[in-house]
Design a protein around this motif. Sequence first.
Motif, PDB file in Angstrom:
ATOM      1  N   LEU A 289      20.952 -49.646  92.022  1.00 25.66           N
ATOM      2  CA  LEU A 289      20.102 -50.807  92.264  1.00 25.66           C
ATOM      3  C   LEU A 289      19.968 -51.630  90.994  1.00 25.66           C
ATOM      4  O   LEU A 289      19.674 -51.083  89.920  1.00 25.66           O
ATOM      5  CB  LEU A 289      18.713 -50.367  92.731  1.00 25.66           C
ATOM      6  CG  LEU A 289      18.655 -49.299  93.835  1.00 25.66           C
ATOM      7  CD1 LEU A 289      17.212 -48.924  94.137  1.00 25.66           C
ATOM      8  CD2 LEU A 289      19.359 -49.792  95.092  1.00 25.66           C
ATOM      9  N   PHE A 290      20.161 -52.937  91.118  1.00 27.71           N
ATOM     10  CA  PHE A 290      20.024 -53.850  89.990  1.00 27.71           C
ATOM     11  C   PHE A 290      19.245 -55.078  90.449  1.00 27.71           C
ATOM     12  O   PHE A 290      19.503 -55.629  91.518  1.00 27.71           O
ATOM     13  CB  PHE A 290      21.390 -54.281  89.453  1.00 27.71           C
ATOM     14  CG  PHE A 290      22.225 -53.146  88.923  1.00 27.71           C
ATOM     15  CD1 PHE A 290      22.137 -52.754  87.600  1.00 27.71           C
ATOM     16  CD2 PHE A 290      23.096 -52.459  89.764  1.00 27.71           C
ATOM     17  CE1 PHE A 290      22.901 -51.699  87.119  1.00 27.71           C
ATOM     18  CE2 PHE A 290      23.867 -51.407  89.295  1.00 27.71           C
ATOM     19  CZ  PHE A 290      23.759 -51.020  87.961  1.00 27.71           C
ATOM     20  N   ALA A 291      18.282 -55.495  89.645  1.00 26.09           N
ATOM     21  CA  ALA A 291      17.492 -56.702  89.912  1.00 26.09           C
ATOM     22  C   ALA A 291      17.555 -57.579  88.662  1.00 26.09           C
ATOM     23  O   ALA A 291      16.673 -57.531  87.796  1.00 26.09           O
ATOM     24  CB  ALA A 291      16.050 -56.347  90.262  1.00 26.09           C
ATOM     25  N   LEU A 292      18.616 -58.360  88.557  1.00 30.27           N
ATOM     26  CA  LEU A 292      18.868 -59.188  87.383  1.00 30.27           C
ATOM     27  C   LEU A 292      19.251 -60.590  87.833  1.00 30.27           C
ATOM     28  O   LEU A 292      19.867 -60.770  88.886  1.00 30.27           O
ATOM     29  CB  LEU A 292      19.993 -58.598  86.523  1.00 30.27           C
ATOM     30  CG  LEU A 292      19.800 -57.146  86.042  1.00 30.27           C
ATOM     31  CD1 LEU A 292      21.082 -56.621  85.423  1.00 30.27           C
ATOM     32  CD2 LEU A 292      18.651 -57.072  85.053  1.00 30.27           C
ATOM     33  N   MET A 391      22.428 -60.909 101.882  1.00 26.35           N
ATOM     34  CA  MET A 391      21.058 -61.083 102.343  1.00 26.35           C
ATOM     35  C   MET A 391      20.437 -62.316 101.694  1.00 26.35           C
ATOM     36  O   MET A 391      20.988 -62.853 100.726  1.00 26.35           O
ATOM     37  CB  MET A 391      20.242 -59.832 102.009  1.00 26.35           C
ATOM     38  CG  MET A 391      20.805 -58.547 102.598  1.00 26.35           C
ATOM     39  SD  MET A 391      19.886 -57.065 102.059  1.00 26.35           S
ATOM     40  CE  MET A 391      20.352 -57.004 100.312  1.00 26.35           C
ATOM     41  N   PRO A 392      19.308 -62.788 102.181  1.00 28.54           N
ATOM     42  CA  PRO A 392      18.659 -63.931 101.529  1.00 28.54           C
ATOM     43  C   PRO A 392      18.261 -63.654 100.095  1.00 28.54           C
ATOM     44  O   PRO A 392      18.129 -64.595  99.299  1.00 28.54           O
ATOM     45  CB  PRO A 392      17.423 -64.188 102.412  1.00 28.54           C
ATOM     46  CG  PRO A 392      17.759 -63.587 103.732  1.00 28.54           C
ATOM     47  CD  PRO A 392      18.626 -62.406 103.433  1.00 28.54           C
ATOM     48  N   HIS A 393      18.058 -62.382  99.755  1.00 25.14           N
ATOM     49  CA  HIS A 393      17.569 -62.049  98.419  1.00 25.14           C
ATOM     50  C   HIS A 393      18.514 -61.130  97.657  1.00 25.14           C
ATOM     51  O   HIS A 393      18.129 -60.609  96.595  1.00 25.14           O
ATOM     52  CB  HIS A 393      16.208 -61.369  98.531  1.00 25.14           C
ATOM     53  CG  HIS A 393      16.259 -60.030  99.223  1.00 25.14           C
ATOM     54  ND1 HIS A 393      16.654 -59.887 100.525  1.00 25.14           N
ATOM     55  CD2 HIS A 393      15.982 -58.777  98.776  1.00 25.14           C
ATOM     56  CE1 HIS A 393      16.606 -58.619 100.865  1.00 25.14           C
ATOM     57  NE2 HIS A 393      16.198 -57.920  99.815  1.00 25.14           N
ATOM     58  N   GLY A 394      19.733 -60.931  98.121  1.00 28.98           N
ATOM     59  CA  GLY A 394      20.649 -60.053  97.408  1.00 28.98           C
ATOM     60  C   GLY A 394      21.945 -59.834  98.160  1.00 28.98           C
ATOM     61  O   GLY A 394      22.136 -60.321  99.279  1.00 28.98           O
ATOM     62  N   VAL A 395      22.843 -59.079  97.515  1.00 21.62           N
ATOM     63  CA  VAL A 395      24.125 -58.721  98.120  1.00 21.62           C
ATOM     64  C   VAL A 395      24.329 -57.219  97.972  1.00 21.62           C
ATOM     65  O   VAL A 395      23.745 -56.573  97.087  1.00 21.62           O
ATOM     66  CB  VAL A 395      25.300 -59.479  97.467  1.00 21.62           C
ATOM     67  CG1 VAL A 395      25.187 -60.966  97.702  1.00 21.62           C
ATOM     68  CG2 VAL A 395      25.376 -59.177  95.972  1.00 21.62           C
ATOM     69  N   THR A 416      11.670 -61.381  94.086  1.00 21.45           N
ATOM     70  CA  THR A 416      11.951 -62.200  95.264  1.00 21.45           C
ATOM     71  C   THR A 416      11.693 -61.385  96.517  1.00 21.45           C
ATOM     72  O   THR A 416      12.221 -60.276  96.666  1.00 21.45           O
ATOM     73  CB  THR A 416      13.406 -62.696  95.260  1.00 21.45           C
ATOM     74  OG1 THR A 416      13.641 -63.439  94.062  1.00 21.45           O
ATOM     75  CG2 THR A 416      13.675 -63.595  96.462  1.00 21.45           C
ATOM     76  N   HIS A 417      10.879 -61.958  97.404  1.00 24.61           N
ATOM     77  CA  HIS A 417      10.598 -61.312  98.681  1.00 24.61           C
ATOM     78  C   HIS A 417      11.313 -62.075  99.781  1.00 24.61           C
ATOM     79  O   HIS A 417      11.192 -63.308  99.870  1.00 24.61           O
ATOM     80  CB  HIS A 417       9.091 -61.282  98.949  1.00 24.61           C
ATOM     81  CG  HIS A 417       8.683 -60.326 100.024  1.00 24.61           C
ATOM     82  ND1 HIS A 417       8.992 -60.526 101.365  1.00 24.61           N
ATOM     83  CD2 HIS A 417       7.994 -59.153  99.982  1.00 24.61           C
ATOM     84  CE1 HIS A 417       8.518 -59.530 102.077  1.00 24.61           C
ATOM     85  NE2 HIS A 417       7.896 -58.683 101.272  1.00 24.61           N
ATOM     86  N   LEU A 438      13.995 -54.466  98.231  1.00 21.16           N
ATOM     87  CA  LEU A 438      13.673 -55.719  97.550  1.00 21.16           C
ATOM     88  C   LEU A 438      13.053 -55.400  96.200  1.00 21.16           C
ATOM     89  O   LEU A 438      12.695 -54.249  95.910  1.00 21.16           O
ATOM     90  CB  LEU A 438      12.736 -56.588  98.392  1.00 21.16           C
ATOM     91  CG  LEU A 438      11.381 -55.990  98.794  1.00 21.16           C
ATOM     92  CD1 LEU A 438      10.273 -56.431  97.836  1.00 21.16           C
ATOM     93  CD2 LEU A 438      11.019 -56.395 100.209  1.00 21.16           C
ATOM     94  N   HIS A 439      12.907 -56.432  95.375  1.00 22.56           N
ATOM     95  CA  HIS A 439      12.319 -56.270  94.048  1.00 22.56           C
ATOM     96  C   HIS A 439      11.211 -57.298  93.861  1.00 22.56           C
ATOM     97  O   HIS A 439      11.413 -58.494  94.041  1.00 22.56           O
ATOM     98  CB  HIS A 439      13.393 -56.464  92.965  1.00 22.56           C
ATOM     99  CG  HIS A 439      12.897 -56.201  91.568  1.00 22.56           C
ATOM    100  ND1 HIS A 439      12.262 -57.155  90.811  1.00 22.56           N
ATOM    101  CD2 HIS A 439      12.936 -55.069  90.805  1.00 22.56           C
ATOM    102  CE1 HIS A 439      11.944 -56.637  89.629  1.00 22.56           C
ATOM    103  NE2 HIS A 439      12.331 -55.390  89.597  1.00 22.56           N
ATOM    104  N   ARG A 440      10.022 -56.807  93.542  1.00 22.18           N
ATOM    105  CA  ARG A 440       8.878 -57.673  93.224  1.00 22.18           C
ATOM    106  C   ARG A 440       7.864 -56.874  92.421  1.00 22.18           C
ATOM    107  O   ARG A 440       7.893 -55.645  92.404  1.00 22.18           O
ATOM    108  CB  ARG A 440       8.231 -58.248  94.483  1.00 22.18           C
ATOM    109  CG  ARG A 440       7.533 -57.229  95.361  1.00 22.18           C
ATOM    110  CD  ARG A 440       6.744 -57.911  96.472  1.00 22.18           C
ATOM    111  NE  ARG A 440       6.102 -56.962  97.377  1.00 22.18           N
ATOM    112  CZ  ARG A 440       4.925 -56.391  97.143  1.00 22.18           C
ATOM    113  NH1 ARG A 440       4.273 -56.680  96.038  1.00 22.18           N
ATOM    114  NH2 ARG A 440       4.406 -55.520  98.000  1.00 22.18           N
ATOM    115  N   ASP A 441       6.984 -57.589  91.740  1.00 21.82           N
ATOM    116  CA  ASP A 441       5.940 -56.967  90.908  1.00 21.82           C
ATOM    117  C   ASP A 441       6.530 -55.987  89.903  1.00 21.82           C
ATOM    118  O   ASP A 441       5.907 -54.991  89.545  1.00 21.82           O
ATOM    119  CB  ASP A 441       4.893 -56.253  91.773  1.00 21.82           C
ATOM    120  CG  ASP A 441       4.143 -57.210  92.678  1.00 21.82           C
ATOM    121  OD1 ASP A 441       4.081 -58.402  92.331  1.00 21.82           O
ATOM    122  OD2 ASP A 441       3.631 -56.776  93.723  1.00 21.82           O
TER     123      ASP A 441
END
Length: 505
Positions: A289-292, A391-395, A416-417, A438-441
């Motif tokens: 998982l990566f949120a960059l 997806m709307p917020h990732g691949v 991003t939600h 998803l990734h948030r907070d």
Amino acid sequence: MPGEPACAGGHDQPAARTAPVTSYDLLSALRSARAGNPVAARPAVPTTLTEASAAAPSPAGYARPMQRAQSERPQLHISGFDPRAAGGRQTLKMELRGMPEGCAPQLTLQLQSELIPEGAARQQFVRSTSGDWRPVFVEFSSRGKEHGQYQISMELLSRHAALAARTWVCTFVILVPRLDATLTEIHRIFLSTHKNVRVMADDASIARVNAQGGASMDIDVTARNAGIAHLDLGAPQGKVDMGFSTIAWDEDLIEIDMPASAALHPHPSRAASLVNAAPEAGAQRQIRLFALDECVFGRFELVDPEADVLLSHYGDAGQDNNGLTRRLSGRHAVIRRTGHGFEIEDVSRYGILLDGVWPGKHKPTALRLGMRIELSASIKGIVVLSVSAIMPHGVVLHRIDQGAQAECFYLLAPETHPGYPMAPFATTPNAAGLPLLLHRDGGFWHLDQLSGKETALAPATALTQLSRMAKHKRFASEPYPEHWIIRTGASDLYSTVGAHDLSTA
């Protein structure tokens, strides 16, 4: 009120500085002293003009208009509604009173009602240079509406990056009378529903009002030609609030959301993994998982790798970090989010192939579902990836080489939600059974597509209770927990991971 030495906020009246003391002032002070009324505890009324000048406050006390004391509860003052204009255009004036200091300089007002066009309205409360809140006006029409009471729900939002989020709500009722209703009926209904009092003015039209402190005042009220006389006893000094054709009242604002600080994830991280101890039916052992904002793909290195996603060649004997892996650049390709989706850019020495075609170096290309990504262009089969979900917020990327059972990748937009219910998106079969993340907070979350429930992912989270999670999966705070990756340069990838996480990786 005339004769009072102080206003409702406790400040001395400036009129005592310039106007001579009247007999009414002297008689009021004498009666208060004899009756032992608490009013007598206030500063005595000066008997001469000299004493009045000496006792008057300094001009600095009147430099800024005074509002109600901030210790009072916040209220929404509503005025400007004329119930006699049945079936016509109406205007509501809304003012804020007693708002606390710790709120944003601009507040959002959201209204919902059957009276408002399209059922909702959105306004902004803005502070003036003196610190007061500028009023807002809401217009609506009762034409064609059935007579009766209509509810208006209000939500006041305070949102600022440097302040805690706060929310106030209230609900009030607007009366839409019959076209043939008399003014007396309308006024009586308003008093009974909003003011919780009943004023009877018969014959001589004299109403007795009991003020705070026990003192009584006789007021002569005269209403001619269908006029409504409105006397505001709590108005600030220097302003007389008269409403000849309007009705006004206050609504208490109830605060429902006041967190002590911004919401935080229990285990913040921008790079992690889901480890499957016993993968079955073609499942991957590692879901990385990566949120960059910008995710770099490159060669696997144990010490100070240049990339975020570390790739190795998989042969018949498994993972080989030498050999063909050395034909991958330290920074081989970059995937980033754009305004319309995601794109990939070749930044390597050896090139990449997108569906068998080299796109050119430093020429971003939009990703599409099912796209085949080969690293590199000179030697085939080192690493081959496929875009399995956009997806709307990732691949989601799956390996379609000999490392297909080893790993797959989630590249999520940080903070991003996707919203719920989530917009439909297409996936390939190998990504259809994966969980929605998803990734948030500051951390990763699991989103249940059926119920919308969100669960924070942490090492202590029981993943078996979550949808589309295998029973042998666990959450790891590192994207590569099976290796000891040393990053001496304090890379941004681990800037949100604590020292304890690094020591136990």
